[in-house]
Motif scaffolding. Structure first.
Motif, PDB file in Angstrom:
ATOM      1  N   THR A  39       0.852  -1.190   0.000  1.00 46.54           N
ATOM      2  CA  THR A  39       0.000   0.000   0.000  1.00 46.54           C
ATOM      3  C   THR A  39       0.885   1.236   0.000  1.00 46.54           C
ATOM      4  O   THR A  39       2.027   1.206   0.474  1.00 46.54           O
ATOM      5  N   VAL A  40       0.313   2.336  -0.529  1.00 40.47           N
ATOM      6  CA  VAL A  40       1.057   3.591  -0.538  1.00 40.47           C
ATOM      7  C   VAL A  40       1.304   4.072   0.881  1.00 40.47           C
ATOM      8  O   VAL A  40       2.387   4.556   1.217  1.00 40.47           O
ATOM      9  N   SER A  41       0.291   3.914   1.738  1.00 41.64           N
ATOM     10  CA  SER A  41       0.463   4.373   3.119  1.00 41.64           C
ATOM     11  C   SER A  41       1.531   3.566   3.841  1.00 41.64           C
ATOM     12  O   SER A  41       2.331   4.113   4.614  1.00 41.64           O
ATOM     13  N   GLY A  42       1.562   2.253   3.579  1.00 46.42           N
ATOM     14  CA  GLY A  42       2.589   1.415   4.200  1.00 46.42           C
ATOM     15  C   GLY A  42       3.974   1.787   3.715  1.00 46.42           C
ATOM     16  O   GLY A  42       4.929   1.840   4.498  1.00 46.42           O
ATOM     17  N   ALA A  43       4.103   2.050   2.412  1.00 45.75           N
ATOM     18  CA  ALA A  43       5.396   2.467   1.865  1.00 45.75           C
ATOM     19  C   ALA A  43       5.814   3.810   2.453  1.00 45.75           C
ATOM     20  O   ALA A  43       6.988   4.031   2.769  1.00 45.75           O
ATOM     21  N   ALA A  44       4.844   4.719   2.600  1.00 43.51           N
ATOM     22  CA  ALA A  44       5.141   6.044   3.164  1.00 43.51           C
ATOM     23  C   ALA A  44       5.662   5.912   4.591  1.00 43.51           C
ATOM     24  O   ALA A  44       6.615   6.594   4.991  1.00 43.51           O
ATOM     25  N   ASP A  45       5.016   5.040   5.378  1.00 41.39           N
ATOM     26  CA  ASP A  45       5.464   4.825   6.761  1.00 41.39           C
ATOM     27  C   ASP A  45       6.912   4.319   6.799  1.00 41.39           C
ATOM     28  O   ASP A  45       7.708   4.742   7.647  1.00 41.39           O
ATOM     29  N   ARG A  46       7.243   3.420   5.895  1.00 43.40           N
ATOM     30  CA  ARG A  46       8.591   2.860   5.865  1.00 43.40           C
ATOM     31  C   ARG A  46       9.632   3.909   5.482  1.00 43.40           C
ATOM     32  O   ARG A  46      10.793   3.813   5.879  1.00 43.40           O
ATOM     33  N   LEU A  47       9.195   4.891   4.674  1.00 42.52           N
ATOM     34  CA  LEU A  47      10.113   5.925   4.215  1.00 42.52           C
ATOM     35  C   LEU A  47      10.067   7.180   5.082  1.00 42.52           C
ATOM     36  O   LEU A  47      10.784   8.148   4.818  1.00 42.52           O
ATOM     37  N   ALA A 107       4.161  10.272  -0.888  1.00 43.80           N
ATOM     38  CA  ALA A 107       4.415   8.988  -1.540  1.00 43.80           C
ATOM     39  C   ALA A 107       3.601   8.865  -2.816  1.00 43.80           C
ATOM     40  O   ALA A 107       4.100   8.395  -3.850  1.00 43.80           O
ATOM     41  N   SER A 108       2.335   9.283  -2.770  1.00 40.99           N
ATOM     42  CA  SER A 108       1.476   9.228  -3.964  1.00 40.99           C
ATOM     43  C   SER A 108       2.037  10.117  -5.070  1.00 40.99           C
ATOM     44  O   SER A 108       2.068   9.730  -6.248  1.00 40.99           O
ATOM     45  N   GLN A 109       2.477  11.311  -4.709  1.00 39.80           N
ATOM     46  CA  GLN A 109       3.049  12.223  -5.704  1.00 39.80           C
ATOM     47  C   GLN A 109       4.329  11.638  -6.313  1.00 39.80           C
ATOM     48  O   GLN A 109       4.566  11.767  -7.519  1.00 39.80           O
ATOM     49  N   ARG A 110       5.129  10.975  -5.479  1.00 41.12           N
ATOM     50  CA  ARG A 110       6.368  10.380  -5.976  1.00 41.12           C
ATOM     51  C   ARG A 110       6.061   9.259  -6.961  1.00 41.12           C
ATOM     52  O   ARG A 110       6.737   9.116  -7.992  1.00 41.12           O
ATOM     53  N   LEU A 111       5.034   8.450  -6.667  1.00 40.44           N
ATOM     54  CA  LEU A 111       4.643   7.362  -7.566  1.00 40.44           C
ATOM     55  C   LEU A 111       4.121   7.933  -8.885  1.00 40.44           C
ATOM     56  O   LEU A 111       4.475   7.449  -9.970  1.00 40.44           O
ATOM     57  N   GLN A 112       3.269   8.965  -8.810  1.00 43.86           N
ATOM     58  CA  GLN A 112       2.739   9.580 -10.030  1.00 43.86           C
ATOM     59  C   GLN A 112       3.859  10.175 -10.872  1.00 43.86           C
ATOM     60  O   GLN A 112       3.844  10.085 -12.108  1.00 43.86           O
ATOM     61  N   VAL A 162      -5.163  -4.598  -6.766  1.00 40.98           N
ATOM     62  CA  VAL A 162      -5.671  -5.940  -6.544  1.00 40.98           C
ATOM     63  C   VAL A 162      -6.349  -5.928  -5.185  1.00 40.98           C
ATOM     64  O   VAL A 162      -5.685  -6.005  -4.144  1.00 40.98           O
ATOM     65  N   GLY A 163      -7.694  -5.789  -5.193  1.00 41.47           N
ATOM     66  CA  GLY A 163      -8.417  -5.633  -3.941  1.00 41.47           C
ATOM     67  C   GLY A 163      -8.046  -4.323  -3.293  1.00 41.47           C
ATOM     68  O   GLY A 163      -8.111  -3.261  -3.916  1.00 41.47           O
ATOM     69  N   ARG A 164      -7.589  -4.383  -2.048  1.00 42.43           N
ATOM     70  CA  ARG A 164      -7.211  -3.171  -1.326  1.00 42.43           C
ATOM     71  C   ARG A 164      -5.707  -2.890  -1.393  1.00 42.43           C
ATOM     72  O   ARG A 164      -5.227  -1.961  -0.774  1.00 42.43           O
ATOM     73  N   ARG A 165      -5.003  -3.703  -2.159  1.00 40.48           N
ATOM     74  CA  ARG A 165      -3.562  -3.553  -2.230  1.00 40.48           C
ATOM     75  C   ARG A 165      -3.132  -3.150  -3.628  1.00 40.48           C
ATOM     76  O   ARG A 165      -3.855  -3.351  -4.615  1.00 40.48           O
ATOM     77  N   LEU A 166      -1.957  -2.599  -3.729  1.00 39.25           N
ATOM     78  CA  LEU A 166      -1.349  -2.259  -5.001  1.00 39.25           C
ATOM     79  C   LEU A 166      -0.307  -3.317  -5.348  1.00 39.25           C
ATOM     80  O   LEU A 166       0.548  -3.648  -4.523  1.00 39.25           O
ATOM     81  N   ALA A 167      -0.429  -3.856  -6.554  1.00 38.83           N
ATOM     82  CA  ALA A 167       0.570  -4.810  -7.047  1.00 38.83           C
ATOM     83  C   ALA A 167       1.410  -4.136  -8.121  1.00 38.83           C
ATOM     84  O   ALA A 167       0.904  -3.304  -8.883  1.00 38.83           O
ATOM     85  N   LEU A 168       2.662  -4.482  -8.156  1.00 41.97           N
ATOM     86  CA  LEU A 168       3.547  -3.905  -9.157  1.00 41.97           C
ATOM     87  C   LEU A 168       3.369  -4.602 -10.501  1.00 41.97           C
ATOM     88  O   LEU A 168       3.157  -5.814 -10.558  1.00 41.97           O
ATOM     89  N   THR A 169       3.459  -3.840 -11.576  1.00 41.93           N
ATOM     90  CA  THR A 169       3.443  -4.425 -12.910  1.00 41.93           C
ATOM     91  C   THR A 169       4.763  -5.151 -13.143  1.00 41.93           C
ATOM     92  O   THR A 169       5.745  -4.928 -12.417  1.00 41.93           O
ATOM     93  N   PRO A 170       4.828  -6.038 -14.144  1.00 42.53           N
ATOM     94  CA  PRO A 170       6.110  -6.701 -14.436  1.00 42.53           C
ATOM     95  C   PRO A 170       7.246  -5.711 -14.682  1.00 42.53           C
ATOM     96  O   PRO A 170       8.378  -5.946 -14.271  1.00 42.53           O
TER      97      PRO A 170
END
Length: 291
Positions: free
Chosen positions: A18-26, A33-38, A52-60
């Protein structure tokens, strides 16, 4: 191109989901975090995540970036730690690569002598995978390396001394009381070696092979100190350069008959012509090893 911060975000996103989980880690806000991803997606021009449901999955494509980010982050972290260390310890005068020939009776004397004056202070030893010491030199991750046998490749080679191959056995071995060991003595033996690939100048090419003597069981250990440790308390045996045998570990050296040709030890080094301090340190190590 992405910045390091973008790669860090993708790496943490792959772990958190999740973006929020990644933000917490950073330790940044979810909005940042959302702006950085965009921003990363705009730079590439294609999506890096799918929901995928409530989670974000990375593309290949993003997953491939994460693999690169993981390797790069570990390398950068190691580099930062090295930089912090060097800022305190100073740059080593000489970096020595050690591979399978890792019995180093000379090392204590070298460290003591290299610490006596500022010009020679800072001997450092790095471990090289089997056969990769030359690669460390070519990649400038080491300055010099010990080499046994015929010199190969474009690196400078400085002769040290001649050595000879000996049979090495331990107390439990039935061979321990022999005055000499012949090729046939190894035919029924449990044989441990640092390389199962025949090498010019070594036992497969000069002693066992010509006689057609091949041990019935062979174990590879890419460390002569590990080989000696095994032999000391078992019936395993080996043939090693005598300089690399630590008899205080409980093993016995026995001459070979017929005696194989001498092993020429040398110090190989990368181009040090424009590095006077390291070149002088290499000269100092050569003189020490020749004693």
């Amino acid at each position: 191109m992405l910045d390091r911060s973008h790669y860090q975000l993708l790496l943490e996103l792959s772990r958190a989901g999740t973006v929020s989980g990644a933000a917490d880690r950073l330790f940044i806000t979810q909005s940042a975090a959302s702006q950085r991803l965009q921003q990363a997606e705009r730079r590439f021009g294609f999506p890096l995540t799918v929901r995928v449901g409530r989670r974000l999955a990375l593309t290949p494509a993003a997953q491939r970036l994460v693999e690169a980010a993981d390797a790069s982050e570990r390398a950068l972290t190691a580099g930062e730690v090295d930089a912090q260390w060097l800022s305190t310890a100073g740059e080593p005068a000489l970096i020595v690569a050690i591979d399978i020939f890792d019995y180093t009776p000379w090392l204590t004397s070298a460290i003591v002598e290299f610490g006596e004056t500022p010009e020679t202070a800072g001997l450092e030893v790095v471990r090289a995978p089997a056969g990769d010491a030359h690669r460390l030199l070519n990649d400038r991750r080491a300055d010099v390396a010990l080499h046994a046998g015929p010199a190969t490749g474009p690196l400078d080679s400085r002769p040290l001394f001649d050595d000879h191959l000996v049979g090495v056995v331990g107390e439990p071995s039935s061979l321990r009381d022999r005055n000499v060991l012949r090729p046939d003595d190894f035919a029924d033996a449990d044989y441990v070696t640092y390389s199962t690939t025949p090498q010019a100048g070594f036992e497969q090419a000069t002693f066992l092979g010509p006689a057609g003597a091949f041990p019935h069981r062979i174990l590879r250990l890419e460390s002569v100190t590990a080989i000696a440790s095994l032999i000391a308390t078992t019936t395993w045996c080996s043939i090693l350069p005598s300089w690399m045998v630590d008899t205080s570990s409980g093993v016995t050296m026995i001459p070979l008959e017929p005696a194989p040709p001498p092993i020429a030890w040398s110090l190989v080094q990368r181009d040090l012509n424009n590095e006077a301090r390291r070149s002088d340190a290499a000269d100092h190590l050569v003189n020490l090893l020749r004693r």
